[in-house]
Design an enzyme around this catalytic site. Structure first.
Site, short mmCIF file in Angstrom:
data_model
loop_
_atom_site.label_atom_id
_atom_site.label_comp_id
_atom_site.label_asym_id
_atom_site.label_seq_id
_atom_site.Cartn_x
_atom_site.Cartn_y
_atom_site.Cartn_z
N ASP A 82 -42.26 14.95 40.83
CA ASP A 82 -41.55 13.69 41.04
C ASP A 82 -40.50 13.59 39.94
O ASP A 82 -40.83 13.32 38.78
CB ASP A 82 -42.55 12.52 40.96
N ALA A 87 -32.11 15.21 46.00
CA ALA A 87 -31.34 13.96 45.99
C ALA A 87 -31.85 13.03 47.07
O ALA A 87 -32.51 13.47 48.02
CB ALA A 87 -29.86 14.25 46.23
N TYR A 88 -31.55 11.77 46.89
CA TYR A 88 -31.77 10.78 47.95
C TYR A 88 -30.49 10.77 48.77
O TYR A 88 -29.43 10.39 48.27
CB TYR A 88 -32.02 9.41 47.32
N THR A 89 -30.56 11.22 50.02
CA THR A 89 -29.34 11.41 50.82
C THR A 89 -29.28 10.55 52.08
O THR A 89 -28.37 10.73 52.90
CB THR A 89 -29.18 12.89 51.22
N ASP A 140 -18.74 14.50 48.62
CA ASP A 140 -17.43 13.96 48.98
C ASP A 140 -17.44 12.42 48.96
O ASP A 140 -16.40 11.79 48.89
CB ASP A 140 -17.03 14.44 50.38
N TYR A 165 -24.87 5.08 48.18
CA TYR A 165 -25.25 6.49 47.98
C TYR A 165 -24.20 7.20 47.11
O TYR A 165 -24.52 7.85 46.11
CB TYR A 165 -25.41 7.19 49.33
#
Length: 279
Positions: A36, A60-62, A102, A125
């Site tokens: 974690d 990553a949190y995507t 991007d 994000y």
């Protein structure tokens, strides 16, 4: 060289691990099940025991739309998680690769964005990914920040798989036609990342497959290449409302990558190889 890579249950981490093993590089991979990254002590202990020379941070949190509501989790993963890993990298003098996006740009104008262009994310994000970039720059000198877009790979969910699934049930699919960018095949990206870490050519790079298209054009290419009869109806962003705003212009200038390392193949070539890999 010993590499530690996060996010191996995702598309990019999976291919970085695979490509490193193919090259005979000593690599240790981890997913959120094993580590974690929002647990500072766990990160410290993990990096202290692995002792890597390089950390490639793919986790990553995507979930772009979900991030607008689930802000705490998104921040925790993308900013705090990155900070703890960067601090561990500093302590162990390891090179650090941070995968960015991007979405750090606002998508205004028609020109491809250069690495030096002003960042101005329009969604949460993108905001957290930009903060992650800043954390890396503050804590480290030996870093590569690599901005990527429209990712597809074998391991995980992506636009290509979604389109192929829709083709099974629909004769026509409506796809946004006024957002432009470049698809990125994780197999190609993994190769350039592993080339990068053998060098000291640090800095920010834009890395995606060559050429630009809209999501609708990408969908058309997917159906054509896969031999599907599904038609694409191009719609506007306004006709497809989402929780998070997305940049209309996600085109990135990749000439620096081509100059210092090598350009990735065209997205059409990448898509063709990817569909073969999926079969």
């Amino acid at each position: 060289m010993k590499i530690f890579v996060t996010g191996i249950s995702g598309q990019l981490g999976y291919d970085v691990l695979k490509e490193a093993k193919k090259r005979g590089i000593d690599i240790v991979g981890t997913s959120s099940k094993e580590l974690d990254i929002t647990d500072e002590q766990a990160v410290k202990n993990c990096i202290a025991s692995v002792k890597p020379n390089v950390i490639i941070h793919c986790a990553a949190y995507t979930a772009v739309d979900k991030a607008e509501e689930d802000r705490d989790t998104c921040y925790n993963v993308n900013v705090n998680g990155t900070k703890y890993l960067a601090e561990a990298a500093a302590k162990h003098h390891a090179k650090f690769v941070y995968i960015s996006t991007d979405y750090v740009f606002d998508g205004q104008g028609n020109q491809p964005f250069k690495e030096t262009d002003k960042t101005n994310p329009i969604g949460y994000y993108g905001e957290t990914k930009l903060q992650g970039e800043k954390v890396v720059q503050q804590l480290l000198e030996k870093y590569f920040i690599v901005r990527i877009s429209w990712v597809f790979g074998k391991n995980g969910h992506n636009f290509v798989k979604t389109m192929l699934r829709l083709a099974e049930s629909y004769e026509t699919v409506s796809v946004v036609g006024d957002q432009l960018g470049s698809p990125t095949y994780t197999v190609d990206l993994a190769k350039v990342l592993l080339d990068m870490v053998q060098t000291e050519r640090y800095g920010i790079y834009h890395a995606s497959n060559e050429g630009f298209c809209s999501w609708a054009q990408f969908a058309e290419a997917i159906f054509n290449e896969a031999g599907k009869a599904t038609a694409v109806k191009a719609i506007t962003t306004a006709e497809y409302p989402t929780k998070a705003k997305r940049p209309a212009n996600s085109k990135m200038d990749k000439s620096k990558l081509a100059e210092v390392f090598s350009a990735l193949p065209t997205w059409q070539d990448a898509l063709s190889r990817y569909l073969k890999e999926l079969q």
